[in-house]
Design an enzyme around this catalytic site. Sequence first.
Site, PDB file in Angstrom:
ATOM      1  N   SER A 129      -3.705   4.869  -5.699  1.00 30.09           N
ATOM      2  CA  SER A 129      -3.049   5.780  -4.747  1.00 30.09           C
ATOM      3  C   SER A 129      -1.657   5.351  -4.308  1.00 30.09           C
ATOM      4  CB  SER A 129      -3.932   5.971  -3.508  1.00 30.09           C
ATOM      5  OG  SER A 129      -4.948   6.909  -3.776  1.00 30.09           O
ATOM      6  N   LYS A 132       1.255   7.688  -4.872  1.00 32.58           N
ATOM      7  CA  LYS A 132       1.727   8.723  -3.937  1.00 32.58           C
ATOM      8  C   LYS A 132       3.086   8.393  -3.328  1.00 32.58           C
ATOM      9  CE  LYS A 132      -2.930  10.311  -2.740  1.00 32.58           C
ATOM     10  NZ  LYS A 132      -3.784   9.407  -3.529  1.00 32.58           N
ATOM     11  N   SER A 193      -3.915   9.300   2.515  1.00 33.79           N
ATOM     12  CA  SER A 193      -3.839   9.118   1.063  1.00 33.79           C
ATOM     13  C   SER A 193      -4.437  10.318   0.333  1.00 33.79           C
ATOM     14  CB  SER A 193      -4.569   7.828   0.637  1.00 33.79           C
ATOM     15  OG  SER A 193      -4.246   7.486  -0.686  1.00 33.79           O
TER      16      SER A 193
END
Length: 485
Positions: A129, A132, A193
């Site tokens: 993640s 991102k 997230s």
Amino acid sequence: MKFSKVDLSDFVSEKKSVKKNSSQRNVCFILLPCVFLGLIACVLGFFLWSSAFFNPQNVKPLSETQASALNSLLDTAYPLNRGQSLKPLPYPIVAADLPVSSGAAILVDASNGCVLFEKNADEIIPPASITKLFVMYIVFKEIENGNLSLDDFVAPPENSWTVNMPSDASLMFLGQGHQVTVRELLSGLAVASGNDAALALAYKISGSTKDFVARMNYEAQALGLQKTHFEEPSGYSEKNLTTARELAEFCRIYINRYPESLSDYHSAREIRYPLEKNLPSWQKSRGDSMAVFQKNTNPLLGKLEGCDGLKTGFIYESGYNLALTAVRDGTRFLSVTMKGPGTGSAQGNFYRVKDGTLLMEWAFDSFADFHPEKTINSQYPVAVPGSKSKFVNLVPAWLNTLTVPHISASTASEDALSVKAEVQIPEFIFGGTKAGSVYGCVQYKLGNTVLETVPLVADRTAEKANLWGQFWGKLVCFRLRKHQR
């Protein structure tokens, strides 16, 4: 009495000689004062003209074209010091032996990109993640370019609705008919997230996930991240790849270019979504009752002094990843840990906290930043006799923050306050200069230890004068030397 012809001739000749000598004396009496006055005028003129070499105010500022050309020249000559890539410290240190549990790690000074510690930093690992952050970078870039606004509304595409997302995906809980702003989606990325937020922004910016991923890869290549590649924007795929080094390099660029990302998003402790204002008309009667409360996934917020970001990531193929930053007394460090151990999020976060705390506390105990721009001048005018210009400016080839080691004082910060800058410049430069060429230096010292030497370069080319100009230039050099004594 009779005179001979010879006697008369001699008399006439003698008379003419007397007249000639008298005429010559008159000319001398006239010329000598003129020559004397001329010499005085020349000397005074030279002194008046050469006096300009003692007045550095005569340095003209560079034009935009000259400044741009100089920067390009210096970028080429000193790519490591002026570029965005990570680099070693400018002085030798003994590599630290830190018991980091993560399989790969790196620690850098966020101000200058100097690497303080690393472990398997070039191993290729899925970022999970942390991907991102690249989405947020592109969003901020679009806002910067005027193509997007924080208050623009986004209608989440169907594949980003919670009901259509994988059961183990991180979510901010977008749904059908929701009206959500770009600002809220950024919070959903930074705090919760949210994979759904990543998809929604991808569609908003590029119209499809495929086109947005192409944009992500383009931006990564433009930043020189050769080992970084994306297959989708959320980090869910193990086919997204990077290294700890390239991730740290990107994070440093990201927070330096968009520092508001830390204060506005990454340091936020929680998020509640969806609120009544986000709901479609058929759900508004439920008010805020549908809002899901989520804490920031960064386990060090509120636990590590000065921590204000950055981002976590986990998939089984990468382990527990963490991009972390903290600032104290004007010094900011950045760490990336990947392949963190742990079975389950509780254990994974335990090791994230352990490694992150270990790296950051060691960094703040061992180093502090010194800011040269507060101590030295941005330019030093120097006379250039014997050229077509009277002065050029000598400028530092780079003006980076200096990472100061903790050597003798009670704290690293006290050591940083003890750094001295010794500027070494010539009395003058005879016969011209070449833009970008080195004519002096600045040495930064902590006691007798030289931490870094920065070249001082000419900010412009000063062409050599003709022979007559060089002659006068030599005389100016003599006067300048005498003045310096």
